[in-house]
Design an enzyme around this catalytic site. Structure first.
Site, PDB file in Angstrom:
ATOM      1  N   LYS A  17       4.616   2.409   0.745  1.00  0.00           N
ATOM      2  CA  LYS A  17       4.268   3.381   1.783  1.00  0.00           C
ATOM      3  C   LYS A  17       3.985   4.742   1.177  1.00  0.00           C
ATOM      4  CE  LYS A  17       6.650   0.899   5.318  1.00  0.00           C
ATOM      5  NZ  LYS A  17       7.986   0.572   5.807  1.00  0.00           N
ATOM      6  N   GLY A  38       7.410  -4.190  -1.252  1.00  0.00           N
ATOM      7  CA  GLY A  38       7.897  -3.701   0.037  1.00  0.00           C
ATOM      8  C   GLY A  38       7.570  -2.235   0.247  1.00  0.00           C
ATOM      9  N   SER A  39       8.456  -1.579   0.982  1.00  0.00           N
ATOM     10  CA  SER A  39       8.134  -0.264   1.537  1.00  0.00           C
ATOM     11  C   SER A  39       7.852   0.824   0.504  1.00  0.00           C
ATOM     12  CB  SER A  39       9.269   0.204   2.421  1.00  0.00           C
ATOM     13  OG  SER A  39       9.634  -0.810   3.294  1.00  0.00           O
ATOM     14  N   THR A  40       8.169   0.605  -0.763  1.00  0.00           N
ATOM     15  CA  THR A  40       7.850   1.648  -1.739  1.00  0.00           C
ATOM     16  C   THR A  40       6.347   1.929  -1.738  1.00  0.00           C
ATOM     17  OG1 THR A  40       7.889  -0.106  -3.363  1.00  0.00           O
ATOM     18  CG2 THR A  40       9.776   1.343  -3.318  1.00  0.00           C
TER      19      THR A  40
END
Lengths: 572, 138
Positions: A285, A281-283
């Site tokens: 980013k 997921g967003s990690t």
């Protein structure tokens, strides 16, 4: 007085006598010489010892030195020398039923000192018509003494060796365990089996792991506490030194007791931290932003329009916390905008994206001294769509270990080190390869701090330790579809952000929201608090000095312009 | 005369052989002792290993935490509770002490008789040599 008479012999008689005497003298002299030599040798030996021919001869006669640490497997220690695994000589109790007089009485007496035995089963064993039966393997010294004091005939002890893990489940996945013959079959025990083993021609070498027991304990306790609070089915966490890439703590829950591994189900022996691969997921980013800044496709001042979801190849990329406006790069990171990140990655392009993630070690099986290491799952092809989804952490599965070593290379000034579970010597040169520039690393530190200060990771703020991090909430892919109700939430952080020393990663598998989180189960609510509590616990242990976060120097060091174009409501 | 030689030889023979006999038994005895001691060392080392494992087991972090929770009123360390030596404030000195702190004056030895009291210069002391020069001028 008797007159002495001399007999005189003449002629042939005299000759014969003379001959006999000569012969006697010759034989006598010969024998005397022999005895003289023997006596001389004897005296010589008695006086001077054995002389020249000692070494070989004495080596045969000399008693063999009994091996003082009898053929045992070498112990395993943590970084400060605390015992994690040791081989003990234990005794096992067995019985010769034919010599047991009264099976019932004997069974009762034994059960009175060894409580976890079943008296009826034991009585049946002792009454059986056999010569040998185990009563109990590996009894404790206290039990041995108690049984010995009972004085029951027909009971005997046999000496055996047993691998003992005094810390129980605390470091179970890392240290692993051995089978009944003391052969390593998991974790460090398996990877370093040859080194630990003592054979006829070598003595096993003890191992010092990089793990710090205090950190490990804090990590395990916080994870299991929050796993219970959010009714998660699993959790894992890693604490890593960013400069030496030593793993100070690594926990995967549920875990097992290596002293009795057979009592635990198979899935509790699965090491989620190294063997499990997840869409993070967003990690991710953090990597996308670092890549875009490194390749100069975007600057901090620039941004992307995140008003509408992106439609591509039948997919829709939406934001979890939609702002419905133009977002600058710091805002995209801070509010964890999928749309903005996907556009950012699109500008870099699939080729460079792939090369960048490869440099961070996210596309290859990581190199670490453990047998249970999972390889990442790559998408079958890697085009614009894949680049866009991977930019916010979907479509590429990596292990928590890979994620934390990649993040530590981003924040430590941009140098990638292979993670290790063995203790490095103080001041040892750690080789590494540069993945991003110092400048990019510096910007990413500030951005990660911004997330904790103002963005999605506010719950991770451990006051005084300048925590910076990134939340990651991913839906679990089950049978090729994303399950909306099953999440993997993770939070990857580093502290203190002005000069990062440690990376902390926490992950929960399928957490459920509760009243304290207002029903939310995203990473900012479920895993960020783990990190906050953990860092305030381990900060003092690791010698990180808390700072005043409001002081000018720290504010200046952590400052990052947000360049927001949000229309502020006019205030009067 | 001859019997004396024989007696001497016989005596030497008996002495040497009995000596060797004793020596051999002594060696056997020592070998046995050595074996015993080695066995004892081995036992003791094993006992040490057991005790070390026991010690590690008793010092498990969860055990220690339970004990501290029971006996010590400790909470999580808050950032304000951590300080270093540099954070301590500097000690305030009264102005009169600071005025004479410019030069350390050696303490008088009680046994020595001070012949002459040197008057302090009005503007305070500066250098150790200052006094001497001043006195010479007098």
């Amino acid at each position: 007085m008797v007159e002495q008479q001399t007999i005189r012999l003449e002629g042939s008689a005299k000759e014969a006598l003379e001959l006999g005497r000569n012969r006697l003298v010759v034989a006598g002299v010969l024998f005397a010489f022999c005895f003289f030599v023997l006596a001389g040798r004897l005296v010589g030996l008695a006086l001077t010892g054995i002389g020249q021919e000692t070494d070989e001869h004495v080596a045969e006669v000399r008693p063999k030195p009994t091996q003082v640490v009898s053929g045992v497997r070498a112990p395993i220690y943590d970084r400060s020398g605390k015992l994690l695994a040791v081989t003990l000589d234990t005794v096992s109790l067995f019985a010769d039923p034919s010599k047991v007089l009264d099976a019932r009485e004997a069974a009762e007496k034994i059960v009175s000192v060894i409580e976890d035995l079943d008296p009826e089963q034991l009585e049946r064993k002792l009454a059986a018509n056999r010569n040998f039966t185990w009563v109990k393997r590996h009894i404790t010294p206290t039990e041995q003494k108690a049984v010995n004091d009972l004085g029951i005939p027909g009971l005997f002890f046999r000496e055996e060796e047993k691998r003992v893990y005094p810390m129980g489940p605390l470091v179970s996945h890392l240290v692993g365990y051995t089978d009944i013959d003391n052969k390593g079959i998991a974790g460090i025990e398996k990877y370093f089996d040859d080194q630990l083993e003592t054979t006829d021609d070598k003595v096993g070498e003890p191992l010092y792991l990089s793990v710090d027991l205090r950190v490990q304990y804090a990590l395990r306790e916080e994870l299991s506490r929050f796993m219970t609070v959010f009714q998660a089915i699993g959790a894992s966490g890693i604490v890593m030194d960013v400069n030496s890439a030593e793993i100070l703590g690594m926990v995967s829950l549920p875990d097992f007791d290596p002293n009795r591994p057979q009592d635990f189900p198979k899935d509790s022996k699965f090491n989620k931290a190294t063997l499990g691969v997840y869409e993070m997921g967003s990690t991710f980013k953090a990597f996308t932003t670092a890549m875009a800044l490194e390749n100069r496709t975007v600057s901090l001042r620039d941004g992307y329009d995140a008003t509408d979801p992106i439609r591509i190849a039948g997919f829709r990329i939406r934001d979890d916390h939609p702002k419905k406006r133009w977002l600058s790069v710091p805002e995209i990171f801070m509010y964890s905008s999928n749309i903005g990140t996907a556009k950012m990655a699109e500008d870099v392009g699939p080729k460079r994206h792939r090369a960048f993630l490869d440099k961070l070690g996210l596309l290859r099986r990581p190199v670490v001294e453990l047998p249970e290491v999972g390889a990442p799952i790559l998408p079958p092809r890697w085009n614009t769509l894949e680049t866009m989804t991977i930019s916010y952490g979907h479509g590429l599965s990596v292990s928590p270990l890979q994620l934390s070593s990649a993040i530590s290379s981003i924040v430590n000034g941009g140098v990638f080190h292979n993670p290790t579970v063995l203790r490095r010597d103080v001041g040892e040169e750690v080789s590494g390869k540069r993945v991003v520039s110092k400048k990019t690393s510096n910007v990413l530190r500030r951005l990660m701090r911004l997330v904790v200060e103002k963005g999605t990771g506010r719950n991770a703020n451990a006051e005084g330790y300048l925590v910076g991090g990134k939340t990651g909430t991913a839906e679990k892919a089950v049978n090729g579809r994303y399950k909306r109700d099953a999440l993997v939430t993770s939070f990857v952080s580093a502290f203190p952000m002005n000069n990062p020393r440690y990376v902390v990663l926490a992950m929960l598998d399928e957490p459920k929201g509760n009243a304290s989180t207002h029903g939310f189960r995203s990473a900012g609510w479920t895993t960020a608090p783990i990190v906050a509590r953990l860092i305030s616990r381990i900060g003092p242990i690791l010698g990180v000095k808390p700072v005043d976060e409001e002081s000018d120097a720290i504010r200046k060091a952590m400052h990052i312009p947000v360049y927001s174009r949000e229309k502020k409501l006019a205030t009067f | 005369m001859k019997w004396k030689v024989y007696a001497l030889i016989a005596l030497a023979f008996v002495t040497v052989s009995s000596g060797l006999y004793k020596l051999s038994y002594e060696v056997q005895q020592l070998n046995g002792d050595l074996r015993n001691i080695r066995a004892q060392i081995k036992d003791n080392r094993q006992a040490i290993q057991v005790l070390k494992a026991e010690w590690a087991y008793r010092n498990r972090p969860d055990n220690l935490q339970a004990l501290t929770a029971k006996y010590l009123p400790l909470l999580l360390v808050a950032p304000y509770q951590v300080a270093s030596l540099e954070d301590l404030p500097e000690r305030e000195l009264s102005p009169e002490i600071t005025s004479i702190l410019g030069v350390p004056i050696p303490r008088r030895k009680p046994r020595l008789e001070i012949i002459e009291e040197v008057p302090l210069p009005p503007q305070g002391l500066h250098l150790a040599t200052y006094q001497v020069q001043d006195r010479d001028l007098d």
